[in-house]
Scaffold this active site. Structure first.
Site, short mmCIF file in Angstrom:
data_model
loop_
_atom_site.label_atom_id
_atom_site.label_comp_id
_atom_site.label_asym_id
_atom_site.label_seq_id
_atom_site.Cartn_x
_atom_site.Cartn_y
_atom_site.Cartn_z
N HIS A 191 0.83 -1.21 0.00
CA HIS A 191 0.00 0.00 0.00
C HIS A 191 0.86 1.26 0.00
O HIS A 191 0.49 2.28 -0.58
CB HIS A 191 -0.94 -0.01 1.21
CG HIS A 191 -2.11 -0.93 1.03
ND1 HIS A 191 -2.69 -1.61 2.06
CD2 HIS A 191 -2.78 -1.29 -0.09
CE1 HIS A 191 -3.69 -2.34 1.60
NE2 HIS A 191 -3.75 -2.16 0.31
N CYS A 489 1.89 -6.20 -18.75
CA CYS A 489 0.96 -5.51 -17.86
C CYS A 489 1.40 -5.61 -16.40
O CYS A 489 0.63 -5.27 -15.50
CB CYS A 489 -0.46 -6.06 -18.01
SG CYS A 489 -0.61 -7.81 -17.61
#
Length: 557
Positions: A191, A489
């Site tokens: 995070h 990706c």
């Protein structure tokens, strides 16, 4: 400047330079003496009420911050607020409280229990232990009447140092005062990395030697190189920071499309997780969606949405990018991303277990219903042959079966290149499907036999590892041979320097977090395809990740 070998090295996750005094995050609260006492039965109800009040206060505070945040920060804060009020956590604490444990000890024990579970799951769930520790510290501080733990508010610019940062801390950082972030723990998809990227704050994670830097020491943080240096020449450091600021200012004016200096096109696409994310991404210079992570829509769904309900969700993403490419990845659930309505078996090593396309073995019909929903959403939007992509494909039989299921629904089939078997036999796999997209996060993890979320293994899970680059070359060569699209990706696509190497290897599309698009586009715009090819050739001759990165940087400097 001091020699690079003397710098504190970690993994760079957000490019940019910061030069300022170091500021360490405040320590966690210490449990008071007597916290492990057994309370008299007459006191237990009041102690339980005290615990519930503290948890409600912390959860409401986090939820309030989420309402005032945007993008990834808001989503992370919402998830943390929900975790603070999680029924499982409450049950664990209540059990301790009923037995006479103090509120502080019950909090500590409940969080420790869940941290052990998350560590066992590994991957992204293991990284959520930082969130659990943050909840523990906030609840215990509330119980003790202490100020909230975490990041102090500086009066002048600083480089923020921490063992790890909780989402509630990272999401509220002020980029005008926090000129860089470095953590001793964490990984590229933590995070801290996600929110720092959204805020545009240069960031280095997994810097094990960070503890040697004292509070107040002036340091130069390089988010691209992944270093934190003390003892830099002030004038030289300031010159580098000013040059970096000018580079970042130039990013604001870049609007695409993706192409090299000599006009070679490369599709620059966005990774999205839902309709809201797609609408936000559409404001960036994205030429389409290269990865729609559908499983992130359902992490809290207790029952499988119907085909019509799923179609509504997928339709939002198609509508946000009307007329542009959208690649919908089928559920990549399992391992670090358990979805409640999917049958997840207990496994010793979930990362090597039943995840992605393998879920169909344990839950027949799950994949077919999702493909029905993608086809329905495409039909509603008037899209012919929408693109569907399967994760964790490892065998040709899996690729053939997926392709047949897609074509039966007028969908264009593609697969992820995450398992080395696909890269090694890329031409045979690509003959079965219409396109491939290389997921560098998992491809690196499986090639190097190293958990991509383990900070101690960050050097192994670096996409610059030569073995990984050789596998990418194999997949790209198959695309050229069969005239089919091969993109990237994973996190590697968002690295401007590595993007040039990927172009040189033959990749023709790059999909990334939307706010990374301009940096990658601007870098590609400064080089020719020939330069990219020469870069790739030089890097493939390297024997270490550090040598590969240093070689590429030297050739473009």
């Amino acid at each position: 400047m001091i020699d690079i070998a003397d710098a504190t090295a970690g993994t760079g996750v957000v490019a940019g330079l910061g030069y300022a005094p170091a500021l360490w995050v405040k320590a966690a609260p210490v449990l008071p003496a007597g916290h492990d006492a057994v309370l008299d039965e007459s006191l237990r109800d009041a102690e339980t009420a005290r615990w519930h009040s503290a948890v409600e206060t912390v959860s409401a505070r986090l939820a309030r911050r989420a309402r005032h945040a945007t993008g990834a920060a808001a989503q992370v804060l919402e998830a943390t607020a929900a975790m603070a009020g999680d029924t499982g956590l409450r049950r664990a604490a209540t059990k301790s409280l009923t037995a006479g444990t103090t509120a502080e000890a019950a909090t500590d024990a409940a969080v420790e229990q869940f941290m052990a579970k998350f560590h066992k799951l590994g991957g992204l769930m293991a990284e959520r232990t930082a969130d659990l520790k943050d909840i523990r510290n906030r609840v215990i501080s509330e119980l003790l009447g202490l100020p909230e733990p975490g990041v102090p508010t500086p009066e002048s610019p600083v480089i923020l140092l921490a063992d790890d940062l909780a989402p509630a801390d990272t999401a509220t950082l002020d980029p005008s005062l926090i000129h860089g972030i470095a953590t001793r723990l964490g990984g590229p998809t933590s995070h801290t990395a996600i929110i720092a990227r959204q805020l545009g704050i240069p960031c280095v994670v997994a810097a094990a030697g960070l503890g040697a830097i004292a509070d107040g020491t002036v340091v130069l943080l390089d988010g691209a190189a992944g270093t934190v240096e003390a003892g830099s020449d002030p004038a030289a450091a300031q010159a580098q920071v000013h040059a970096d600021a000018a580079r970042r200012a130039a990013l604001q004016s870049w609007q695409g499309p993706g192409r090299t200096q000599d006009g070679t096109a490369v599709e620059l696409l966005a990774n999205v997780q839902d309709g809201a994310g797609a609408r936000a991404a559409a404001a960036f210079p994205a030429q389409g969606v290269g990865l729609f992570r559908t499983e992130l829509c359902f992490l809290s769904a207790q029952a499988e949405p119907s085909v019509a309900e799923q179609a509504d969700i997928y339709g939002e993403v198609f509508a946000a990018f009307a007329g542009r490419k959208v690649i919908v990845r089928t559920l990549d659930a399992g391992s670090d991303k358990p979805v409640p309505f999917v049958a997840h078996p207990e496994e010793e090593n979930p990362a090597l277990g039943v995840r992605g396309i393998r879920l169909g073995q344990a839950d027949p019909g799950l994949l077919e219903r999702q493909l029905d929903a993608i086809a329905l959403a495409a039909q509603r939007q008037g899209i012919s042959a929408a693109k569907a992509m399967a994760p964790m494909v490892a065998t040709l039989d899996e690729a053939r079966a997926f392709a047949a299921a897609c074509r039966a629904r007028n969908l264009s089939p593609g697969i992820m290149v995450e398992v080395p078997s696909v890269a090694l036999l890329a031409e045979a796999f690509l003959a079965e499907v219409d396109f491939m997209s290389i997921g560098t996060n998992d491809l690196t993890q499986y090639t190097m036999a190293a958990d991509r979320m383990a900070p101690s293994l960050a050097a192994l899970t670096d996409p610059w590892q030569p073995a990984v680059l050789h596998l990418i070359r194999s997949a790209a060569a198959a695309g050229r041979s069969l005239n089919k699209a091969v993109g990237v990706c994973g996190e590697a696509a968002a690295d401007p320097l590595l993007a040039c190497v990927l172009m040189g290897l033959g990749v023709n599309s790059l999909s990334m977090a939307p706010n990374a698009l301009a940096a990658v586009g601007l870098q590609l715009q400064s080089v020719t395809l020939t330069q990219c090819q020469l870069l790739a050739q030089a890097v493939l001759r390297c024997t270490t990740a550090r040598e590969a990165r240093t070689t590429a940087r030297g050739m473009l400097s």
